[in-house]
Design a protein around this motif. Structure first.
Motif, PDB file in Angstrom:
ATOM      1  N   GLY A 230       0.941  -1.066   0.120  1.00 35.65           N
ATOM      2  CA  GLY A 230      -0.076  -0.011  -0.076  1.00 35.65           C
ATOM      3  C   GLY A 230       0.986   1.267  -0.092  1.00 35.65           C
ATOM      4  N   ARG A 231       2.095   1.105  -0.016  1.00 43.42           N
ATOM      5  CA  ARG A 231       3.037   2.220  -0.090  1.00 43.42           C
ATOM      6  C   ARG A 231       2.941   3.138  -1.285  1.00 43.42           C
ATOM      7  NH1 ARG A 231       8.317   1.739   3.654  1.00 43.42           N
ATOM      8  NH2 ARG A 231       8.420   4.075   4.089  1.00 43.42           N
ATOM      9  N   VAL A 232       2.983   4.437  -1.403  1.00 44.82           N
ATOM     10  CA  VAL A 232       2.948   5.019  -2.607  1.00 44.82           C
ATOM     11  C   VAL A 232       4.282   5.501  -3.297  1.00 44.82           C
ATOM     12  CG1 VAL A 232       1.844   7.262  -3.771  1.00 44.82           C
ATOM     13  CG2 VAL A 232       0.563   5.924  -1.942  1.00 44.82           C
ATOM     14  N   TYR A 233       4.346   5.554  -4.406  1.00 42.88           N
ATOM     15  CA  TYR A 233       5.851   5.958  -5.058  1.00 42.88           C
ATOM     16  C   TYR A 233       5.395   6.725  -6.245  1.00 42.88           C
ATOM     17  CZ  TYR A 233       7.869   2.110  -2.630  1.00 42.88           C
ATOM     18  OH  TYR A 233       8.131   1.148  -1.564  1.00 42.88           O
TER      19      TYR A 233
ATOM     20  N   PRO B 219       5.912   7.739   2.763  1.00 38.06           N
ATOM     21  CA  PRO B 219       5.752   7.206   4.133  1.00 38.06           C
ATOM     22  C   PRO B 219       5.183   5.742   3.937  1.00 38.06           C
ATOM     23  CG  PRO B 219       5.041   9.663   4.251  1.00 38.06           C
ATOM     24  CD  PRO B 219       5.335   9.243   2.559  1.00 38.06           C
ATOM     25  N   GLU B 220       5.344   4.956   4.990  1.00 37.65           N
ATOM     26  CA  GLU B 220       4.831   3.729   4.863  1.00 37.65           C
ATOM     27  C   GLU B 220       3.283   3.984   5.059  1.00 37.65           C
ATOM     28  OE1 GLU B 220       4.851  -0.402   8.004  1.00 37.65           O
ATOM     29  OE2 GLU B 220       6.029   1.501   8.166  1.00 37.65           O
ATOM     30  N   LYS B 221       2.826   4.871   5.660  1.00 37.59           N
ATOM     31  CA  LYS B 221       1.360   5.225   5.630  1.00 37.59           C
ATOM     32  C   LYS B 221       1.259   6.799   5.351  1.00 37.59           C
ATOM     33  CE  LYS B 221      -3.154   4.459   8.010  1.00 37.59           C
ATOM     34  NZ  LYS B 221      -3.762   3.871   9.137  1.00 37.59           N
ATOM     35  N   LEU B 222       0.242   7.117   4.249  1.00 41.88           N
ATOM     36  CA  LEU B 222       0.210   8.421   4.260  1.00 41.88           C
ATOM     37  C   LEU B 222      -0.873   9.378   5.327  1.00 41.88           C
ATOM     38  CD1 LEU B 222      -0.688   8.406   0.461  1.00 41.88           C
ATOM     39  CD2 LEU B 222       1.650   9.066   1.465  1.00 41.88           C
TER      40      LEU B 222
ATOM     41  N   PRO C 259      -3.069  12.220   6.242  1.00 40.89           N
ATOM     42  CA  PRO C 259      -4.084  13.185   5.562  1.00 40.89           C
ATOM     43  C   PRO C 259      -4.119  14.600   6.468  1.00 40.89           C
ATOM     44  CG  PRO C 259      -5.535  11.779   7.371  1.00 40.89           C
ATOM     45  CD  PRO C 259      -4.067  11.131   7.054  1.00 40.89           C
ATOM     46  N   THR C 260      -3.450  14.673   7.496  1.00 42.90           N
ATOM     47  CA  THR C 260      -3.159  15.859   8.380  1.00 42.90           C
ATOM     48  C   THR C 260      -1.929  16.440   7.988  1.00 42.90           C
ATOM     49  OG1 THR C 260      -2.565  14.587  10.227  1.00 42.90           O
ATOM     50  CG2 THR C 260      -5.102  15.218   9.802  1.00 42.90           C
ATOM     51  N   GLY C 261      -0.731  15.937   7.895  1.00 51.34           N
ATOM     52  CA  GLY C 261       0.424  16.234   8.098  1.00 51.34           C
ATOM     53  C   GLY C 261       1.241  16.476   6.550  1.00 51.34           C
ATOM     54  N   VAL C 262       2.156  16.562   6.374  1.00 53.68           N
ATOM     55  CA  VAL C 262       3.071  16.617   5.078  1.00 53.68           C
ATOM     56  C   VAL C 262       3.449  15.366   4.815  1.00 53.68           C
ATOM     57  CG1 VAL C 262       4.834  17.647   3.824  1.00 53.68           C
ATOM     58  CG2 VAL C 262       3.492  19.229   5.271  1.00 53.68           C
ATOM     59  N   ASN C 263       3.338  14.775   3.501  1.00 50.57           N
ATOM     60  CA  ASN C 263       3.918  13.297   3.452  1.00 50.57           C
ATOM     61  C   ASN C 263       5.158  13.608   2.517  1.00 50.57           C
ATOM     62  OD1 ASN C 263       1.834  11.467   4.408  1.00 50.57           O
ATOM     63  ND2 ASN C 263       0.758  13.217   3.331  1.00 50.57           N
ATOM     64  N   THR C 264       6.273  13.505   3.283  1.00 56.15           N
ATOM     65  CA  THR C 264       7.958  13.737   2.472  1.00 56.15           C
ATOM     66  C   THR C 264       8.095  12.472   1.722  1.00 56.15           C
ATOM     67  OG1 THR C 264       8.373  15.191   4.214  1.00 56.15           O
ATOM     68  CG2 THR C 264      10.275  14.276   2.661  1.00 56.15           C
ATOM     69  N   PHE C 265       8.427  12.579   0.444  1.00 53.55           N
ATOM     70  CA  PHE C 265       8.537  11.583  -0.346  1.00 53.55           C
ATOM     71  C   PHE C 265      10.519  11.496  -0.634  1.00 53.55           C
ATOM     72  CE2 PHE C 265       4.458  10.983  -0.854  1.00 53.55           C
ATOM     73  CZ  PHE C 265       4.165   9.904  -1.627  1.00 53.55           C
ATOM     74  N   ARG C 266      10.905  10.399  -0.431  1.00 57.99           N
ATOM     75  CA  ARG C 266      12.360  10.393  -0.326  1.00 57.99           C
ATOM     76  C   ARG C 266      12.668   9.686  -1.684  1.00 57.99           C
ATOM     77  NH1 ARG C 266      10.766  10.720   4.857  1.00 57.99           N
ATOM     78  NH2 ARG C 266      11.916  12.089   6.199  1.00 57.99           N
TER      79      ARG C 266
END
Length: 360
Positions: free
Chosen positions: A168-171, A186-189, A191-198
């Motif tokens: 279920g991880r997003v790329y 992130p392992e789980k997105l 809905p409230t914070g910032v999701n940082t993609f590495r």
């Protein structure tokens, strides 16, 4: 009479020979490819002129989800195997900016990537919208979860979003010539914070991508090429290039629901979607080879000069029919029948000429 008798006999023999050959080859036609390639359908909806993403439905056999690039609104369309729009889904409360990708997650939700950046990477943040894949194909408005996305190394343009069907991880794959990257969310997105993609890997210029349904393969495509990867432990290892159809603006790709083939899409009005089967060595780990004719080597195939309604070339020849000239094939049998019939015709003509001469 002598000058016309021989051609007349040969003409009759040719007619008989043709009928015999047709019967021989018709009784045992050349083996068809187990999984044919070709144009699957044309998206005929006049509203869909910039189809930028494709996702095969898991609930509705043969249906794919698509969307426009920009300047359309918060809409996602369900398209059936005949290219007809069978449902229009409106995302409530969303004003998309540059929607570029769509992917189906293992949670039964569709993830829509508002991740394009035509300013070359100037937006400080982009968004992902997620909503449950509708159980019923009809026009409807749905509730949406909105996720805020940033990249650890700064803003960038991107057009490919893929959800791992196992975790279920997003790329996201960025779109940059000579420096594109694959980014892991992130392992789980949240809905409230910032999701940082590495950034986890270097990849080619990418306009779309897709995981196989079992999560063991990843395909990334650009305008003119595609690359297949083995996916294991959250990392890609390259398996090699894939033959792709020449399209007006190659924008989208998805695995079919059974994992046996890829569907390639393009922007433009009445845009065709091509089906390209995978050969046995390219199939996902859990997909068994089909029992039937020997696998056909993949490679580009030529299309008629007109290219159909869209003027585009044919897709890979992975599903094209095998050669029927091998020994023991129907074509070989037909050639033998033709040869025998031709010799009998010659013998009959010569016999007739000699008898005519003797009687005269």
């Amino acid at each position: 009479m002598r000058t016309t008798r021989l051609p007349a006999v040969l003409l009759a023999a040719a007619c008989v020979t043709g009928a015999t050959t047709a019967t021989a080859t018709g009784a045992a036609p050349a083996a068809a490819a187990a999984d044919p390639a070709g144009q699957a359908f044309t998206i005929g909806d006049p509203r869909i002129t910039e189809s930028s993403g494709l996702a095969a439905s898991s609930r509705h056999p043969g249906v794919v989800w698509t969307h426009n690039d920009s300047d359309d609104g918060p809409y996602v369309y369900a398209v059936d195997p005949q290219g007809r729009t069978v449902a229009t889904v409106t995302l409530r409360g969303i004003e998309p900016r540059d929607v570029e990708a769509i992917s189906l997650g293992p949670d039964g939700r569709l993830y829509l990537g508002d991740i394009g950046d035509n300013l070359g990477g100037k937006w400080p943040e982009v968004w992902i919208y997620a909503f449950a894949e509708p159980a019923e194909l009809r026009d409807q408005t749905v509730e949406v979860t909105r996720y805020k996305v940033r990249y650890e190394d700064g803003p960038r343009d991107a057009e490919a979003l893929m959800v791992d069907p196992a975790t279920g991880r997003v790329y996201i794959a960025s779109k940059k010539q000579g420096g594109a990257g694959l980014y892991q969310g992130p392992e789980k997105l949240s809905p409230t914070g910032v999701n940082t993609f590495r950034r986890i890997a270097d990849v080619p210029w990418t306009t779309d991508g897709s995981f196989s349904p079992d999560g063991t393969r990843l395909v990334l495509r650009g305008y003119f090429a595609a690359t297949l990867y083995r996916w294991k432990d959250g990392a890609p290892s390259e398996l090699g290039p894939l033959s792709t159809p020449f399209q007006r603006q190659g924008e989208s790709v998805t695995f079919t629901a059974d994992g046996r083939a890829l569907l390639y899409g393009s922007e433009g009005k009445d845009s065709p979607v091509w089906r390209a089967p995978l050969d046995d060595k390219q199939l996902p780990d859990t997909v068994a080879p089909l029992r039937g004719p020997d696998p056909i080597p993949s490679g580009p195939a030529s299309a008629p000069a007109s290219g159909g309604a869209s003027g585009e070339a044919a897709p890979p020849s992975a599903g094209s029919a095998p050669s029927s000239t091998a020994a023991g094939s129907p074509a070989d049998t037909g050639d033998k029948v033709l040869g025998v019939a031709f010799l009998l015709a010659i013998a009959g003509a010569v016999f007739g000429l000699r008898r005519k001469k003797r009687d005269g």
